[in-house]
Design an enzyme around this catalytic site. Structure first.
Site, PDB file in Angstrom:
ATOM      1  N   GLU A 186       0.838  -1.211   0.000  1.00 14.82           N
ATOM      2  CA  GLU A 186       0.000   0.000   0.000  1.00 14.82           C
ATOM      3  C   GLU A 186       0.874   1.264   0.000  1.00 14.82           C
ATOM      4  O   GLU A 186       0.497   2.277  -0.580  1.00 14.82           O
ATOM      5  CB  GLU A 186      -0.936   0.026   1.213  1.00 14.82           C
ATOM      6  CG  GLU A 186      -1.893  -1.160   1.313  1.00 14.82           C
ATOM      7  CD  GLU A 186      -3.155  -1.024   0.457  1.00 14.82           C
ATOM      8  OE1 GLU A 186      -3.299  -0.015  -0.261  1.00 14.82           O
ATOM      9  OE2 GLU A 186      -3.990  -1.952   0.498  1.00 14.82           O
ATOM     10  N   LYS A 228      -3.191  10.041   1.794  1.00 15.42           N
ATOM     11  CA  LYS A 228      -4.548   9.533   1.988  1.00 15.42           C
ATOM     12  C   LYS A 228      -5.443  10.661   2.507  1.00 15.42           C
ATOM     13  O   LYS A 228      -6.569  10.840   2.029  1.00 15.42           O
ATOM     14  CB  LYS A 228      -4.553   8.355   2.963  1.00 15.42           C
ATOM     15  CG  LYS A 228      -5.972   7.891   3.274  1.00 15.42           C
ATOM     16  CD  LYS A 228      -6.201   6.440   3.209  1.00 15.42           C
ATOM     17  CE  LYS A 228      -7.687   6.115   3.273  1.00 15.42           C
ATOM     18  NZ  LYS A 228      -7.974   4.739   3.556  1.00 15.42           N
ATOM     19  N   GLU A 238     -16.144   8.909  -1.665  1.00 20.79           N
ATOM     20  CA  GLU A 238     -15.778   8.266  -2.933  1.00 20.79           C
ATOM     21  C   GLU A 238     -16.770   8.503  -4.066  1.00 20.79           C
ATOM     22  O   GLU A 238     -17.306   7.590  -4.665  1.00 20.79           O
ATOM     23  CB  GLU A 238     -15.568   6.743  -2.716  1.00 20.79           C
ATOM     24  CG  GLU A 238     -14.759   6.129  -3.847  1.00 20.79           C
ATOM     25  CD  GLU A 238     -14.241   4.729  -3.529  1.00 20.79           C
ATOM     26  OE1 GLU A 238     -13.816   4.493  -2.400  1.00 20.79           O
ATOM     27  OE2 GLU A 238     -14.277   3.901  -4.443  1.00 20.79           O
ATOM     28  N   ARG A 242     -11.425   9.744  -4.678  1.00 26.95           N
ATOM     29  CA  ARG A 242     -11.017   8.734  -3.697  1.00 26.95           C
ATOM     30  C   ARG A 242     -10.740   7.393  -4.372  1.00 26.95           C
ATOM     31  O   ARG A 242      -9.983   6.575  -3.860  1.00 26.95           O
ATOM     32  CB  ARG A 242     -12.077   8.600  -2.587  1.00 26.95           C
ATOM     33  CG  ARG A 242     -11.581   7.740  -1.430  1.00 26.95           C
ATOM     34  CD  ARG A 242     -12.420   7.854  -0.160  1.00 26.95           C
ATOM     35  NE  ARG A 242     -11.899   6.956   0.852  1.00 26.95           N
ATOM     36  CZ  ARG A 242     -12.147   7.035   2.149  1.00 26.95           C
ATOM     37  NH1 ARG A 242     -12.910   7.982   2.624  1.00 26.95           N
ATOM     38  NH2 ARG A 242     -11.628   6.160   2.997  1.00 26.95           N
ATOM     39  N   ASN A 246      -7.650   3.188  -5.132  1.00 23.79           N
ATOM     40  CA  ASN A 246      -7.845   1.800  -5.550  1.00 23.79           C
ATOM     41  C   ASN A 246      -6.887   1.365  -6.645  1.00 23.79           C
ATOM     42  O   ASN A 246      -7.106   0.343  -7.292  1.00 23.79           O
ATOM     43  CB  ASN A 246      -9.286   1.585  -6.019  1.00 23.79           C
ATOM     44  CG  ASN A 246     -10.254   1.781  -4.885  1.00 23.79           C
ATOM     45  OD1 ASN A 246      -9.977   1.356  -3.769  1.00 23.79           O
ATOM     46  ND2 ASN A 246     -11.361   2.442  -5.148  1.00 23.79           N
ATOM     47  N   HIS A 249      -6.265  -2.265  -7.253  1.00 25.47           N
ATOM     48  CA  HIS A 249      -7.266  -3.037  -6.510  1.00 25.47           C
ATOM     49  C   HIS A 249      -8.225  -3.837  -7.380  1.00 25.47           C
ATOM     50  O   HIS A 249      -8.781  -4.825  -6.923  1.00 25.47           O
ATOM     51  CB  HIS A 249      -8.055  -2.120  -5.568  1.00 25.47           C
ATOM     52  CG  HIS A 249      -7.284  -1.764  -4.325  1.00 25.47           C
ATOM     53  ND1 HIS A 249      -6.136  -1.010  -4.371  1.00 25.47           N
ATOM     54  CD2 HIS A 249      -7.478  -2.066  -3.014  1.00 25.47           C
ATOM     55  CE1 HIS A 249      -5.669  -0.857  -3.139  1.00 25.47           C
ATOM     56  NE2 HIS A 249      -6.463  -1.486  -2.303  1.00 25.47           N
ATOM     57  N   HIS A 253      -8.620  -7.553  -6.232  1.00 28.32           N
ATOM     58  CA  HIS A 253      -9.841  -8.189  -5.736  1.00 28.32           C
ATOM     59  C   HIS A 253     -10.130  -9.479  -6.488  1.00 28.32           C
ATOM     60  O   HIS A 253     -10.602 -10.451  -5.898  1.00 28.32           O
ATOM     61  CB  HIS A 253     -11.023  -7.214  -5.814  1.00 28.32           C
ATOM     62  CG  HIS A 253     -10.917  -6.113  -4.800  1.00 28.32           C
ATOM     63  ND1 HIS A 253     -11.417  -4.848  -5.019  1.00 28.32           N
ATOM     64  CD2 HIS A 253     -10.340  -6.074  -3.585  1.00 28.32           C
ATOM     65  CE1 HIS A 253     -11.146  -4.083  -3.962  1.00 28.32           C
ATOM     66  NE2 HIS A 253     -10.499  -4.807  -3.082  1.00 28.32           N
ATOM     67  N   HIS A 267      -3.845  -9.288   1.219  1.00 28.69           N
ATOM     68  CA  HIS A 267      -4.402  -8.144   0.485  1.00 28.69           C
ATOM     69  C   HIS A 267      -3.299  -7.239  -0.088  1.00 28.69           C
ATOM     70  O   HIS A 267      -3.302  -6.922  -1.287  1.00 28.69           O
ATOM     71  CB  HIS A 267      -5.339  -7.366   1.403  1.00 28.69           C
ATOM     72  CG  HIS A 267      -5.887  -6.118   0.791  1.00 28.69           C
ATOM     73  ND1 HIS A 267      -6.847  -6.138  -0.190  1.00 28.69           N
ATOM     74  CD2 HIS A 267      -5.575  -4.820   0.997  1.00 28.69           C
ATOM     75  CE1 HIS A 267      -7.107  -4.896  -0.558  1.00 28.69           C
ATOM     76  NE2 HIS A 267      -6.366  -4.078   0.153  1.00 28.69           N
TER      77      HIS A 267
END
Ligand code: NAD
Length: 370
Positions: A186, A228, A238, A242, A246, A249, A253, A267
């Site tokens: 991250e 952030k 979001e 925002r 992601n 992501h 996912h 993750h």
């Protein structure tokens, strides 16, 4: 020594304090928020065994009484059974509207306790004391709280901002290397999505941060939280920007679903692979320089991190199945896949305009190399 990042959301402003020794000073840090000298703490079994005593001692030193609930560690805690248990325990402990609840743990505890605080007596304040790198740089800031449903991850929840975040980088010393590096996925994401100079810094200092250098850890967490916070301020719920958070992501996912949300892929590991794929896709679509994806992958390799589908242990489904799983992401709008792509390192943007064949081709190549 601590850094402070302000999150000045109107009416719900709070500080994120980052540095060393914060756990041992927690009583003094939290005391100004309290109407009565009593807090309820929720933690998980790993974190409680390592850090709860220090935290409670720090409260006692300031005359603050505490009660504590320890939940099992792991993602499966983030569901209705442990959520119900937590809310009912908080009521049994007679936590009142003006009291403060503390989440001491990683993202699982932060998300679950934040959601419990959001609904308890229609909302009580809570303090995040994030203990994993992922929680310090991401989940403890920004107010997304919630639990998983049998139908998918994070599908039940609320926006509820914390009253204070205490990120003690000293506690990261007890994380396994794998959990640390997953959180680092991250951190890399922030450099890639919006700050090329930060990515340069990570290339220089990432190994020192992973090796335990506290100044490097403080800087890595502080810069991530600043980024952030800036994005959350622009778009708390979001509606637009925002979504930049992601980056990586949509791929992640699908990979998490394909590996059954198991230990095969954490993750943050999925985020790192997803960032590498997003840059590869951006380069193939002619959006970013060709050397950028190699640079991203080289940094992940230098950190000893996963970066390709072949780094995930065990079999993966076919590329078409992975693409279908991407289509089930909750960020899909009107059936269109939304991607975060990049015009270069530190220059990402949101788009729904990605040809399906380009994504499929990339996944097919990566699958063939497994
Ligand atoms: P986690 O809370 O399960 O922590 C990972 C592991 O590390 C656990 O076993 C935990 O007990 C252990 N641990 C935590 N701190 C430790 C320490 N200091 N020393 C030793 N062990 C420690 O998982 P995570 O990676 O922190 O967070 C993942 C969760 O965060 C997911 O549920 C994800 O959905 C959520 N998340 C939320 C947001 C948000 O904006 N709310 C953002 C990103 C992720």
């Amino acid at each position: 020594m601590s850094e402070i990042v302000e999150v000045p959301l109107p009416g719900r402003e709070y500080q994120v304090r980052i540095g060393t020794g914060l756990l041992a000073r927690a009583g003094a840090e939290i005391a100004p928020l309290l109407h009565r000298k009593r807090v309820a703490i929720v933690s998980d079994a790993h974190v409680a065994a390592l850090h709860l005593a220090t935290f409670r001692d720090a409260l006692t030193a300031e005359g603050i009484e505490s009660v504590a609930l320890t939940l099992p560690a792991g993602e499966s805690t983030k569901g209705w059974p442990q959520f119900t248990r937590t809310v009912e325990w908080l009521l049994e402990q007679k936590v009142e509207r003006r009291d403060v609840v503390v989440a001491l743990g990683g993202g699982v505890i932060g998300d679950l306790v934040g959601f419990a605080a959001a609904v308890l007596r229609r909302g009580v304040r809570f303090v995040q004391v994030p203990t994993s790198l992922l929680a310090q740089v991401d989940s403890s800031v920004g107010g997304k709280t919630g639990i998983n449903a049998p139908q998918g991850k994070n599908l039940i929840g609320a926006f509820h901002q914390p009253a204070l975040v205490l990120a003690d980088v000293g506690v990261l010393g007890t994380l396994t290397e794998r959990d640390f590096l997953a959180g680092y996925g991250e951190v890399v994401k922030y450099g890639l999505l919006g700050d090329a100079a930060f990515f340069d810094w990570l290339e220089e200092n990432g190994r020192a941060a992973a090796g335990g250098d506290l100044a490097a850890r403080t800087h890595a967490v502080t810069r991530s939280v600043q980024m952030k916070a800036e994005i959350v301020l622009r778009d708390e719920t979001e509606q637009g920007d925002r979504a930049l958070l992601n980056l990586g992501h949509t791929f992640c996912h699908a990979l998490e679903a394909a590996t059954g949300y198991s230990d095969r892929l954490l993750h943050g590991e999925g985020v790192a692979i997803g960032c590498a794929l997003a840059f590869e896709l951006s380069s193939r679509l002619g959006l970013c320089p060709q050397e950028d994806p190699s640079r991203v992958r080289a940094h992940l390799a230098a950190m000893g991190m996963k970066r390709d589908l072949k780094d995930i242990p065990g079999d993966l489904p076919a590329a078409e199945v992975l693409l279908d799983l991407m289509g089930q992401d909750k960020k899909v709008i009107d059936g269109k896949l939304r991607f975060i792509l990049a015009r270069g390192i530190g220059e990402s943007f949101v788009t729904s305009d990605v040809p399906r064949e380009a994504v499929l081709g990339l996944l097919q190549e990566q699958r063939a190399a497994c």
